[in-house]
Design a protein around this motif. Structure first.
Motif, PDB file in Angstrom:
ATOM      1  N   VAL A  23      53.753  19.206  -3.158  1.00 23.84           N
ATOM      2  CA  VAL A  23      52.999  20.441  -3.378  1.00 23.84           C
ATOM      3  C   VAL A  23      53.630  21.628  -2.689  1.00 23.84           C
ATOM      4  O   VAL A  23      53.595  22.736  -3.185  1.00 23.84           O
ATOM      5  CB  VAL A  23      51.538  20.281  -2.907  1.00 23.84           C
ATOM      6  CG1 VAL A  23      50.790  21.588  -3.036  1.00 23.84           C
ATOM      7  CG2 VAL A  23      50.860  19.202  -3.709  1.00 23.84           C
ATOM      8  N   GLY A 110      48.689  28.630  -4.711  1.00 21.62           N
ATOM      9  CA  GLY A 110      48.352  27.221  -4.650  1.00 21.62           C
ATOM     10  C   GLY A 110      48.281  26.700  -3.233  1.00 21.62           C
ATOM     11  O   GLY A 110      48.474  27.430  -2.253  1.00 21.62           O
ATOM     12  N   SER A 188      48.082  25.436  -9.627  1.00 27.02           N
ATOM     13  CA  SER A 188      47.671  24.278  -8.834  1.00 27.02           C
ATOM     14  C   SER A 188      46.280  24.503  -8.246  1.00 27.02           C
ATOM     15  O   SER A 188      45.312  24.657  -8.979  1.00 27.02           O
ATOM     16  CB  SER A 188      48.729  23.995  -7.768  1.00 27.02           C
ATOM     17  OG  SER A 188      48.544  22.728  -7.182  1.00 27.02           O
ATOM     18  N   SER A 212      49.242  24.218 -14.192  1.00 28.94           N
ATOM     19  CA  SER A 212      49.235  22.958 -13.427  1.00 28.94           C
ATOM     20  C   SER A 212      48.037  22.915 -12.490  1.00 28.94           C
ATOM     21  O   SER A 212      48.141  22.547 -11.323  1.00 28.94           O
ATOM     22  CB  SER A 212      50.533  22.803 -12.624  1.00 28.94           C
ATOM     23  OG  SER A 212      51.660  22.820 -13.450  1.00 28.94           O
ATOM     24  N   CYS A 273      50.471  22.589 -18.412  1.00 29.35           N
ATOM     25  CA  CYS A 273      50.824  21.562 -17.435  1.00 29.35           C
ATOM     26  C   CYS A 273      51.968  20.727 -18.004  1.00 29.35           C
ATOM     27  O   CYS A 273      52.093  20.569 -19.229  1.00 29.35           O
ATOM     28  CB  CYS A 273      49.623  20.654 -17.152  1.00 29.35           C
ATOM     29  SG  CYS A 273      49.709  19.746 -15.593  1.00 29.35           S
ATOM     30  N   GLU A 291      51.703  16.173 -10.707  1.00 28.12           N
ATOM     31  CA  GLU A 291      51.703  16.848 -12.006  1.00 28.12           C
ATOM     32  C   GLU A 291      51.184  15.922 -13.102  1.00 28.12           C
ATOM     33  O   GLU A 291      50.447  16.356 -14.005  1.00 28.12           O
ATOM     34  CB  GLU A 291      53.102  17.350 -12.348  1.00 28.12           C
ATOM     35  CG  GLU A 291      53.164  18.220 -13.590  1.00 28.12           C
ATOM     36  CD  GLU A 291      52.680  19.643 -13.365  1.00 28.12           C
ATOM     37  OE1 GLU A 291      52.746  20.452 -14.311  1.00 28.12           O
ATOM     38  OE2 GLU A 291      52.224  19.954 -12.244  1.00 28.12           O
ATOM     39  N   HIS A 323      55.879  19.668 -10.798  1.00 30.52           N
ATOM     40  CA  HIS A 323      54.986  20.624 -10.133  1.00 30.52           C
ATOM     41  C   HIS A 323      55.824  21.635  -9.355  1.00 30.52           C
ATOM     42  O   HIS A 323      55.874  21.612  -8.124  1.00 30.52           O
ATOM     43  CB  HIS A 323      54.059  19.828  -9.198  1.00 30.52           C
ATOM     44  CG  HIS A 323      52.755  20.495  -8.884  1.00 30.52           C
ATOM     45  ND1 HIS A 323      51.765  20.671  -9.828  1.00 30.52           N
ATOM     46  CD2 HIS A 323      52.263  21.021  -7.737  1.00 30.52           C
ATOM     47  CE1 HIS A 323      50.718  21.246  -9.263  1.00 30.52           C
ATOM     48  NE2 HIS A 323      51.006  21.484  -7.994  1.00 30.52           N
TER      49      HIS A 323
END
Length: 350
Positions: A23, A110, A188, A212, A273, A291, A323
């Motif tokens: 992430v 995110g 995210s 995403s 996504c 992801e 991601h």
């Protein structure tokens, strides 16, 4: 749903290390900022603080680049802490002109990022179509989840949702040229935030986009465990955010876009996504379980939106892709026509 938190700590910690690696992108070091352009009247270093009626006030203003202004905002909803908000300002923006209010694009970061993420990692500041829109990029905490935290029933700090949708919104609209014509997008964690804010505050946003995004955290045990692992980041007690997904299920459902699909069906919604496998913008062999999970969540939300009668849903489930920022920058560009069209016919008002 079967209880998934026995024992809680052992399970979330197993996934946390892997999640953080996927992430948190490695952010490049910011180059030395250019000499600031002349600041609009009232935004220089000596500008007087502005108070918000909802419990927030601007305590400092910094011009960090052409058309980029950082506000330091002290927030009651955040326990009196001061956080930053970056504004990407339109051509002709002058907050001292109280007659003019600009259409406003909220752009949310995110998990593991901050209010600088979009300008550091993408070309958003160079997008010509955003030169007559005020872009608001607020701090939302390393893993704040765009929520007023449950805190074991006590509430209180952090109240990110209250800070953004009440305190900051009022402050920007009164003193900084923001209008009531708004759209919202994010990646995210911020994609979830964009969907939640549009659903939980009817009429506040005219369109929403999630790149995403965590679109259905209650999809299955894997999804619940994954988000609980993220909640546990930086040594946090994961139950502080929304509580236990079984005992506090109503709170979880109230923060799960899938369960709020009926409130989104009248809005233009953009969902995108990848599937977690190596795509055209990845190194060979790359994979990303986060992801892949979010792809299943977004597919479920899209199906639910169609079931409840959504007529303005756009999806881009592009298959291979992980991601990463390269995809989110691309999807920002792809969604902008829809988002900016929702701000028509008024691009600015006097």
């Amino acid at each position: 749903m079967t209880a998934v938190l026995t024992p809680l700590r052992s399970r979330v910690l197993l996934v946390l290390a892997v999640l953080l690696a996927t992430v948190a992108p490695a952010a490049p070091t910011l180059a030395t900022a250019p000499a600031p352009a002349p600041t609009p009247s009232g935004t220089g270093a000596g500008a007087a603080p502005s108070s918000g009626r909802g419990g927030a006030e601007v305590v400092a203003v910094t011009q960090v680049a052409d058309r980029q202004v950082d506000l330091s905002v002290r927030s009651t909803a955040l326990g009196g802490r001061t956080v930053k908000v970056r504004l990407l300002t339109p051509d002709g923006w002058n907050p001292d002109d109280r007659r003019r209010h600009w259409p406003t694009f909220w752009l949310l970061h995110g998990c593991c990022g901050d209010y600088t993420s979009w300008t550091r990692m993408t070309d958003v500041a160079e997008v010509d179509s955003l030169r007559d829109v005020l872009v608001v990029m607020p701090e939302a905490g390393w893993n704040g989840w765009y929520s007023d935290w449950w805190n074991h029933g006590e509430g209180g700090d952090p109240g990110w949702e209250t800070f953004h949708t009440k305190e900051l919104r009022r402050l920007l609209e009164r003193d900084w040229g923001a209008g009531s014509n708004r759209v919202v997008a994010g990646l995210s964690m911020g994609g979830q935030g964009a969907l939640l804010y549009a659903a939980r505050h009817p009429g506040m946003f005219k369109a929403t986009a999630a790149y995403s995004g965590s679109a259905h955290p209650l999809l299955n045990d894997e999804s619940v465990n994954r988000i609980m692992g993220l909640f546990a980041g930086q040594g946090n007690d994961p139950l502080r955010v929304w509580g236990d997904p079984v005992a506090q299920r109503r709170i979880w459902q109230a923060h799960d876009p899938f369960h709020l699909a009926g409130r989104l069906k009248s809005l233009p919604v953009y969902l995108s996504c990848g599937d977690g496998t190596a795509g055209p913008l990845d190194p060979p062999g790359a994979t990303n379980a986060l992801e892949a999970d979010f792809n299943r969540q977004n597919q479920a939300l899209a199906d639910e939106l169609q079931r409840v009668g959504a007529k303005r849903l756009t999806t881009h489930f592009y298959g291979p892709g992980t991601h990463t920022w390269a995809y989110w920058e691309r999807e920002l560009h792809a969604s902008l026509p829809m988002l900016l069209a929702a701000l028509q016919p008024s691009r600015s008002s006097r």
